[in-house]
Design a protein around this motif. Structure first.
Motif, PDB file in Angstrom:
ATOM      1  N   SER A 112      -2.527 -28.474 -47.181  1.00 53.58           N
ATOM      2  CA  SER A 112      -2.297 -29.922 -47.261  1.00 53.58           C
ATOM      3  C   SER A 112      -3.268 -30.708 -46.388  1.00 53.58           C
ATOM      4  O   SER A 112      -3.787 -31.765 -46.801  1.00 53.58           O
ATOM      5  CB  SER A 112      -0.852 -30.261 -46.873  1.00 53.58           C
ATOM      6  N   ALA A 113      -3.577 -30.223 -45.194  1.00 51.03           N
ATOM      7  CA  ALA A 113      -4.492 -30.958 -44.322  1.00 51.03           C
ATOM      8  C   ALA A 113      -5.934 -30.837 -44.803  1.00 51.03           C
ATOM      9  O   ALA A 113      -6.741 -31.750 -44.584  1.00 51.03           O
ATOM     10  CB  ALA A 113      -4.366 -30.467 -42.884  1.00 51.03           C
ATOM     11  N   ALA A 114      -6.273 -29.747 -45.467  1.00 46.74           N
ATOM     12  CA  ALA A 114      -7.611 -29.649 -46.071  1.00 46.74           C
ATOM     13  C   ALA A 114      -7.759 -30.688 -47.173  1.00 46.74           C
ATOM     14  O   ALA A 114      -8.828 -31.301 -47.334  1.00 46.74           O
ATOM     15  CB  ALA A 114      -7.850 -28.247 -46.613  1.00 46.74           C
ATOM     16  N   TYR A 115      -6.695 -30.893 -47.942  1.00 46.03           N
ATOM     17  CA  TYR A 115      -6.723 -31.943 -48.960  1.00 46.03           C
ATOM     18  C   TYR A 115      -6.817 -33.327 -48.316  1.00 46.03           C
ATOM     19  O   TYR A 115      -7.553 -34.198 -48.788  1.00 46.03           O
ATOM     20  CB  TYR A 115      -5.471 -31.867 -49.820  1.00 46.03           C
ATOM     21  N   ALA A 116      -6.062 -33.527 -47.234  1.00 46.88           N
ATOM     22  CA  ALA A 116      -6.096 -34.820 -46.547  1.00 46.88           C
ATOM     23  C   ALA A 116      -7.461 -35.095 -45.936  1.00 46.88           C
ATOM     24  O   ALA A 116      -7.953 -36.226 -45.962  1.00 46.88           O
ATOM     25  CB  ALA A 116      -5.015 -34.864 -45.476  1.00 46.88           C
ATOM     26  N   ALA A 117      -8.083 -34.064 -45.375  1.00 44.42           N
ATOM     27  CA  ALA A 117      -9.413 -34.232 -44.789  1.00 44.42           C
ATOM     28  C   ALA A 117     -10.443 -34.547 -45.867  1.00 44.42           C
ATOM     29  O   ALA A 117     -11.348 -35.356 -45.657  1.00 44.42           O
ATOM     30  CB  ALA A 117      -9.804 -32.970 -44.021  1.00 44.42           C
ATOM     31  N   ARG A 118     -10.308 -33.919 -47.006  1.00 44.67           N
ATOM     32  CA  ARG A 118     -11.207 -34.221 -48.130  1.00 44.67           C
ATOM     33  C   ARG A 118     -11.035 -35.689 -48.565  1.00 44.67           C
ATOM     34  O   ARG A 118     -12.015 -36.403 -48.756  1.00 44.67           O
ATOM     35  CB  ARG A 118     -10.899 -33.280 -49.286  1.00 44.67           C
ATOM     36  N   GLN A 119      -9.774 -36.131 -48.705  1.00 49.30           N
ATOM     37  CA  GLN A 119      -9.556 -37.522 -49.096  1.00 49.30           C
ATOM     38  C   GLN A 119     -10.108 -38.490 -48.056  1.00 49.30           C
ATOM     39  O   GLN A 119     -10.700 -39.522 -48.394  1.00 49.30           O
ATOM     40  CB  GLN A 119      -8.070 -37.797 -49.321  1.00 49.30           C
TER      41      GLN A 119
END
Length: 347
Positions: free
Chosen positions: A250-257
């Motif tokens: 989830s945080a990898a997705y958030a960092a990408r966004q």
């Protein structure tokens, strides 16, 4: 063949959905999606191992959902192009440790770790090499000729110029090398201009035995394929099989966004965002922004100040408790606009 030396060479790869590691990612994510369909609060960390004639499931699941894991495995094998009856399924999944659960129950991160998100001012906010590698891999797997499910693509660029395309794909024993090459050329021609490009197809001359019969598959072993093709850094954890309480995902997705939002809002033309967490603590222990010399790092980092990067905040903002994860298991988690983390925030 000697490698070319001119210019600034960069190579990246993708693999088809039938690659043994990607098969395992798909099974792990199919179990997650099935759990979330029945129980949006399900917690899963499922690992899959594929070997000749056998699929082994391990990891931890805590859910009220009823999971027919053998049926999920067999349905996934069939969808990707394998014969389900040729495999035995072993289910060794256990329940999540209560020591971990007590930190997650209060909204804390499911583990320590650091995650990176990256974006560049380009179509899909991704570098051209990884975008092309995925596009070719998808086309190879969808071929109309009966080529096998297992395959890989690799592209080499010299600056902005494509120099080499490599395709390895499983094929029936009845096909000669020249026939395989011709079929591959037909499959990829709509997606890439091969004028002046070196095309390599099955360099050993034969790729009949493939999938788990030829190479062990394991969940989470293609994390560079999943992310940025080597252009940017990756954190310590894989994605597939993990529900959003696991910040590896989830945080990898958030960092990408966050990274692509900074670009979309004009703070940079290239950006990498790092988040880091401690197990059981909701707020990240650090946030770091690197605009690679294309912007002001401090201004970009400040622009992220009001974004909720707690696991619960990320999950709610990106609606991560829906069964969307099987779609992510092949051809990259990024650069695909249907995913919520690919939509820029207004900063």
């Amino acid at each position: 063949m000697q490698p070319k030396q001119q210019g600034k060479m960069f190579t990246t790869e993708s693999v088809t959905a039938g690659h043994p590691d990607k098969l395992c990612d798909a099974i792990s994510d199919a179990i997650l999606d099935t759990a979330l369909t029945q129980d949006p609060n399900a917690r899963t960390a499922v690992e899959t191992l594929a070997t000749p004639g056998r699929i082994t499931l391990a990891g931890e699941v805590t859910t009220t959902a009823t999971l027919d894991t053998e049926r999920i495995v067999r349905d996934t094998l069939h969808r990707i192009g394998y014969i389900p009856d040729q495999f035995t399924v072993d289910d060794l999944i256990i329940e999540q440790s209560p020591d971990i659960a007590q930190g997650v129950d209060t909204g804390g991160a499911g583990d320590q770790g650091h995650m990176f998100g990256y974006a560049v001012d380009a179509p899909g906010y991704l570098p051209a090499p990884v975008t092309l590698a995925h596009r070719l891999a998808r086309a190879v797997h969808a071929n109309p000729f009966g080529l096998g499910p297992d395959g890989k693509t690799q592209v080499t660029f010299d600056g902005d110029q494509l120099r080499t395309v490599l395709v390895s794909v499983q094929h029936p024993s009845s096909l000669e090398q020249a026939e395989v090459r011709e079929q591959v050329q037909q499959v990829i021609a709509p997606h890439v201009d091969l004028t002046g490009v070196t095309l390599l197809v099955n360099p050993t001359g034969r790729f009949v035995l493939g999938g788990p019969d030829a190479d062990t598959g394991l969940t989470g072993r293609k994390i560079i394929v999943d992310t940025y093709g080597g252009t940017a850094r990756h954190g310590g954890g894989a994605f597939s099989g993990k529900d959003p309480s696991k910040v590896d995902r989830s945080a990898a997705y958030a960092a990408r966004q966050a990274a692509l939002s900074l670009i979309a809002n004009g703070y940079a033309t290239e950006c990498e965002v790092q988040l880091a967490y401690a197990i059981g603590i909701p707020e990240p222990v650090s946030i770091h922004v690197d605009t690679k010399g294309t912007g002001n790092n401090n201004a970009a980092e400040k622009a992220l100040t009001n974004i909720d990067f707690t696991p619960n905040g990320i999950t709610q903002r990106l609606n991560l408790r829906q069964p969307i994860y099987t779609q992510t298991a092949a051809y990259g988690h990024f650069g695909r606009p249907d995913f919520p983390w690919e939509q820029p925030l207004n900063l």
